[in-house]
Design a protein around this motif. Sequence first.
Motif, PDB file in Angstrom:
ATOM      1  N   GLU A  38     -25.988   2.916  30.956  1.00 38.03           N
ATOM      2  CA  GLU A  38     -25.516   1.549  31.187  1.00 38.03           C
ATOM      3  C   GLU A  38     -26.678   0.613  31.510  1.00 38.03           C
ATOM      4  O   GLU A  38     -26.664  -0.561  31.136  1.00 38.03           O
ATOM      5  CB  GLU A  38     -24.503   1.544  32.337  1.00 38.03           C
ATOM      6  CG  GLU A  38     -23.909   0.191  32.651  1.00 38.03           C
ATOM      7  CD  GLU A  38     -22.999  -0.326  31.547  1.00 38.03           C
ATOM      8  OE1 GLU A  38     -22.904  -1.563  31.397  1.00 38.03           O
ATOM      9  OE2 GLU A  38     -22.402   0.512  30.828  1.00 38.03           O
ATOM     10  N   MET A  39     -27.697   1.134  32.164  1.00 42.80           N
ATOM     11  CA  MET A  39     -28.840   0.309  32.571  1.00 42.80           C
ATOM     12  C   MET A  39     -29.792   0.030  31.413  1.00 42.80           C
ATOM     13  O   MET A  39     -30.352  -1.078  31.320  1.00 42.80           O
ATOM     14  CB  MET A  39     -29.593   1.006  33.707  1.00 42.80           C
ATOM     15  CG  MET A  39     -28.817   1.103  35.006  1.00 42.80           C
ATOM     16  SD  MET A  39     -29.675   2.130  36.245  1.00 42.80           S
ATOM     17  CE  MET A  39     -31.230   1.255  36.422  1.00 42.80           C
ATOM     18  N   VAL A  40     -29.997   1.022  30.539  1.00 35.22           N
ATOM     19  CA  VAL A  40     -31.053   0.876  29.540  1.00 35.22           C
ATOM     20  C   VAL A  40     -30.524   0.643  28.122  1.00 35.22           C
ATOM     21  O   VAL A  40     -31.261   0.109  27.282  1.00 35.22           O
ATOM     22  CB  VAL A  40     -31.977   2.115  29.535  1.00 35.22           C
ATOM     23  CG1 VAL A  40     -32.594   2.327  30.912  1.00 35.22           C
ATOM     24  CG2 VAL A  40     -31.228   3.365  29.096  1.00 35.22           C
ATOM     25  N   ALA A  41     -29.306   1.051  27.827  1.00 33.72           N
ATOM     26  CA  ALA A  41     -28.797   0.927  26.452  1.00 33.72           C
ATOM     27  C   ALA A  41     -28.211  -0.460  26.228  1.00 33.72           C
ATOM     28  O   ALA A  41     -27.464  -0.979  27.061  1.00 33.72           O
ATOM     29  CB  ALA A  41     -27.746   1.990  26.188  1.00 33.72           C
ATOM     30  N   SER A  42     -28.555  -1.047  25.108  1.00 34.43           N
ATOM     31  CA  SER A  42     -28.025  -2.372  24.779  1.00 34.43           C
ATOM     32  C   SER A  42     -26.689  -2.284  24.046  1.00 34.43           C
ATOM     33  O   SER A  42     -25.948  -3.262  23.985  1.00 34.43           O
ATOM     34  CB  SER A  42     -29.036  -3.134  23.906  1.00 34.43           C
ATOM     35  OG  SER A  42     -29.303  -2.411  22.705  1.00 34.43           O
ATOM     36  N   ASN A  43     -26.373  -1.112  23.504  1.00 32.86           N
ATOM     37  CA  ASN A  43     -25.133  -0.924  22.754  1.00 32.86           C
ATOM     38  C   ASN A  43     -24.039  -0.434  23.702  1.00 32.86           C
ATOM     39  O   ASN A  43     -24.000   0.738  24.076  1.00 32.86           O
ATOM     40  CB  ASN A  43     -25.357   0.088  21.626  1.00 32.86           C
ATOM     41  CG  ASN A  43     -24.162   0.175  20.687  1.00 32.86           C
ATOM     42  OD1 ASN A  43     -23.057  -0.252  21.027  1.00 32.86           O
ATOM     43  ND2 ASN A  43     -24.380   0.720  19.505  1.00 32.86           N
ATOM     44  N   GLU A  44     -23.158  -1.327  24.101  1.00 34.74           N
ATOM     45  CA  GLU A  44     -22.092  -0.973  25.037  1.00 34.74           C
ATOM     46  C   GLU A  44     -21.132   0.043  24.436  1.00 34.74           C
ATOM     47  O   GLU A  44     -20.536   0.852  25.153  1.00 34.74           O
ATOM     48  CB  GLU A  44     -21.331  -2.232  25.465  1.00 34.74           C
ATOM     49  CG  GLU A  44     -22.131  -3.187  26.320  1.00 34.74           C
ATOM     50  CD  GLU A  44     -22.444  -2.595  27.690  1.00 34.74           C
ATOM     51  OE1 GLU A  44     -21.671  -1.739  28.161  1.00 34.74           O
ATOM     52  OE2 GLU A  44     -23.477  -2.965  28.275  1.00 34.74           O
ATOM     53  N   HIS A  45     -20.976   0.010  23.137  1.00 37.50           N
ATOM     54  CA  HIS A  45     -20.080   0.959  22.485  1.00 37.50           C
ATOM     55  C   HIS A  45     -20.583   2.390  22.671  1.00 37.50           C
ATOM     56  O   HIS A  45     -19.790   3.298  22.967  1.00 37.50           O
ATOM     57  CB  HIS A  45     -19.967   0.639  20.997  1.00 37.50           C
ATOM     58  CG  HIS A  45     -19.152   1.650  20.226  1.00 37.50           C
ATOM     59  ND1 HIS A  45     -17.786   1.737  20.337  1.00 37.50           N
ATOM     60  CD2 HIS A  45     -19.537   2.626  19.343  1.00 37.50           C
ATOM     61  CE1 HIS A  45     -17.347   2.713  19.567  1.00 37.50           C
ATOM     62  NE2 HIS A  45     -18.385   3.263  18.951  1.00 37.50           N
ATOM     63  N   SER A  46     -21.893   2.597  22.521  1.00 42.84           N
ATOM     64  CA  SER A  46     -22.462   3.933  22.705  1.00 42.84           C
ATOM     65  C   SER A  46     -22.255   4.418  24.135  1.00 42.84           C
ATOM     66  O   SER A  46     -21.956   5.598  24.363  1.00 42.84           O
ATOM     67  CB  SER A  46     -23.956   3.924  22.375  1.00 42.84           C
ATOM     68  OG  SER A  46     -24.158   3.654  21.000  1.00 42.84           O
ATOM     69  N   ASN A  68     -24.751  15.193  37.496  1.00 44.94           N
ATOM     70  CA  ASN A  68     -23.522  15.051  36.711  1.00 44.94           C
ATOM     71  C   ASN A  68     -23.151  13.601  36.438  1.00 44.94           C
ATOM     72  O   ASN A  68     -22.519  13.306  35.422  1.00 44.94           O
ATOM     73  CB  ASN A  68     -22.368  15.744  37.433  1.00 44.94           C
ATOM     74  CG  ASN A  68     -22.543  17.245  37.506  1.00 44.94           C
ATOM     75  OD1 ASN A  68     -23.140  17.848  36.624  1.00 44.94           O
ATOM     76  ND2 ASN A  68     -22.044  17.859  38.569  1.00 44.94           N
ATOM     77  N   GLN A  69     -23.531  12.702  37.338  1.00 50.98           N
ATOM     78  CA  GLN A  69     -23.059  11.325  37.227  1.00 50.98           C
ATOM     79  C   GLN A  69     -24.118  10.341  36.744  1.00 50.98           C
ATOM     80  O   GLN A  69     -23.792   9.204  36.410  1.00 50.98           O
ATOM     81  CB  GLN A  69     -22.539  10.838  38.597  1.00 50.98           C
ATOM     82  CG  GLN A  69     -21.441  11.703  39.193  1.00 50.98           C
ATOM     83  CD  GLN A  69     -20.175  11.709  38.353  1.00 50.98           C
ATOM     84  OE1 GLN A  69     -19.861  10.723  37.683  1.00 50.98           O
ATOM     85  NE2 GLN A  69     -19.448  12.814  38.390  1.00 50.98           N
ATOM     86  N   SER A  70     -25.380  10.756  36.711  1.00 52.50           N
ATOM     87  CA  SER A  70     -26.448   9.787  36.451  1.00 52.50           C
ATOM     88  C   SER A  70     -26.532   9.355  34.995  1.00 52.50           C
ATOM     89  O   SER A  70     -26.978   8.238  34.707  1.00 52.50           O
ATOM     90  CB  SER A  70     -27.797  10.386  36.881  1.00 52.50           C
ATOM     91  OG  SER A  70     -28.079  11.566  36.135  1.00 52.50           O
ATOM     92  N   SER A  71     -26.122  10.218  34.071  1.00 48.42           N
ATOM     93  CA  SER A  71     -26.333   9.911  32.652  1.00 48.42           C
ATOM     94  C   SER A  71     -25.649   8.618  32.241  1.00 48.42           C
ATOM     95  O   SER A  71     -26.251   7.755  31.579  1.00 48.42           O
ATOM     96  CB  SER A  71     -25.832  11.072  31.794  1.00 48.42           C
ATOM     97  OG  SER A  71     -26.577  12.236  32.031  1.00 48.42           O
ATOM     98  N   VAL A  72     -24.378   8.473  32.637  1.00 43.99           N
ATOM     99  CA  VAL A  72     -23.645   7.265  32.266  1.00 43.99           C
ATOM    100  C   VAL A  72     -24.271   6.039  32.918  1.00 43.99           C
ATOM    101  O   VAL A  72     -24.404   4.977  32.297  1.00 43.99           O
ATOM    102  CB  VAL A  72     -22.161   7.395  32.663  1.00 43.99           C
ATOM    103  CG1 VAL A  72     -21.420   6.095  32.365  1.00 43.99           C
ATOM    104  CG2 VAL A  72     -21.510   8.548  31.918  1.00 43.99           C
ATOM    105  N   VAL A  73     -24.696   6.165  34.170  1.00 52.45           N
ATOM    106  CA  VAL A  73     -25.305   5.039  34.883  1.00 52.45           C
ATOM    107  C   VAL A  73     -26.614   4.633  34.221  1.00 52.45           C
ATOM    108  O   VAL A  73     -26.878   3.438  34.005  1.00 52.45           O
ATOM    109  CB  VAL A  73     -25.542   5.408  36.367  1.00 52.45           C
ATOM    110  CG1 VAL A  73     -26.250   4.272  37.091  1.00 52.45           C
ATOM    111  CG2 VAL A  73     -24.224   5.728  37.055  1.00 52.45           C
ATOM    112  N   ILE A  74     -27.448   5.630  33.883  1.00 55.53           N
ATOM    113  CA  ILE A  74     -28.730   5.329  33.240  1.00 55.53           C
ATOM    114  C   ILE A  74     -28.503   4.678  31.882  1.00 55.53           C
ATOM    115  O   ILE A  74     -29.176   3.704  31.514  1.00 55.53           O
ATOM    116  CB  ILE A  74     -29.569   6.609  33.087  1.00 55.53           C
ATOM    117  CG1 ILE A  74     -29.919   7.195  34.456  1.00 55.53           C
ATOM    118  CG2 ILE A  74     -30.849   6.318  32.303  1.00 55.53           C
ATOM    119  CD1 ILE A  74     -30.737   6.304  35.331  1.00 55.53           C
TER     120      ILE A  74
END
Length: 266
Positions: A99-107, A91-97
């Motif tokens: 944050e780690m790999v996406a360069s677009n903070e807005h997304s 339930n919690q990993s998606s946002v963490v992952i």
Amino acid sequence: MLGIAGAVVLLPAVALILVVLGIQFDVSFNAEHATWAYMLAWGVSLIVAGWLTGVLLPGSLLRTPGVYERRIWLKQAAPFMANSVVLTVLNQSSVVIMEMVASNEHSVGVFAAAAQTGSFVVLIATSTNRFYSPQLSVLMERNDAAGIRAMFRRRMKLLAVLGAAFVAVIVVFGRPLLGLYDASFRDGYWTLVVIAISATLSTLFSLSTYHLQFAGRQRLVVGWATAATVVSVGLTAVLAERVGPTNLLPLSAVLLGAAVVCALVI
């Protein structure tokens, strides 16, 4: 039960009061302040729950010497704890992952807001499961198949009504709700809708995992939960940067359909 109910009510109430007081005194809340407010709310809730338990329980019960079978308890509780840990990661990993790999903070922000808002219905599953799981355990011990089916039907009817109402609210008011975070977050409307439907379906079938575990099929439950977590983490890591949360509807629909089929088959 009253002690637990008091803690459940007090936890969000105290947290909300602390936030309102902070705003009233012009304190700019950041992540650290929110964490402290949540910790204080938990502390107050636990103190009140302990006090209510001591007041309401009969004195003779409190003076009765306890019987401890630590090894047996730990052996039987371990699968439940493992499943809870795996589901928490799921339930919690998606946002963490992201944050780690996406360069677009807005997304990342859009997805986090949609996930937090769309999964609110899971709180209903948590509350109802605490009520129904002890009944399920007793009925299974009595081999009362008719009673189990009747209980599942009652629960399904209740949660179907609540879930449908929740999804309707999300469909109608989803964009204004996301706009409370930021006006640009309205782009995550369809992400919010998919998450809300997924969370509602998860709520409807969430007691089935307890049924399977009480029936001695802990490995099946933990295995499926682990597989779902690995798939979720892997797809998020691969697609977060390439697709983003607002363009993932086809894959989300396929995964949602697969989840429903698996829940019905199991």
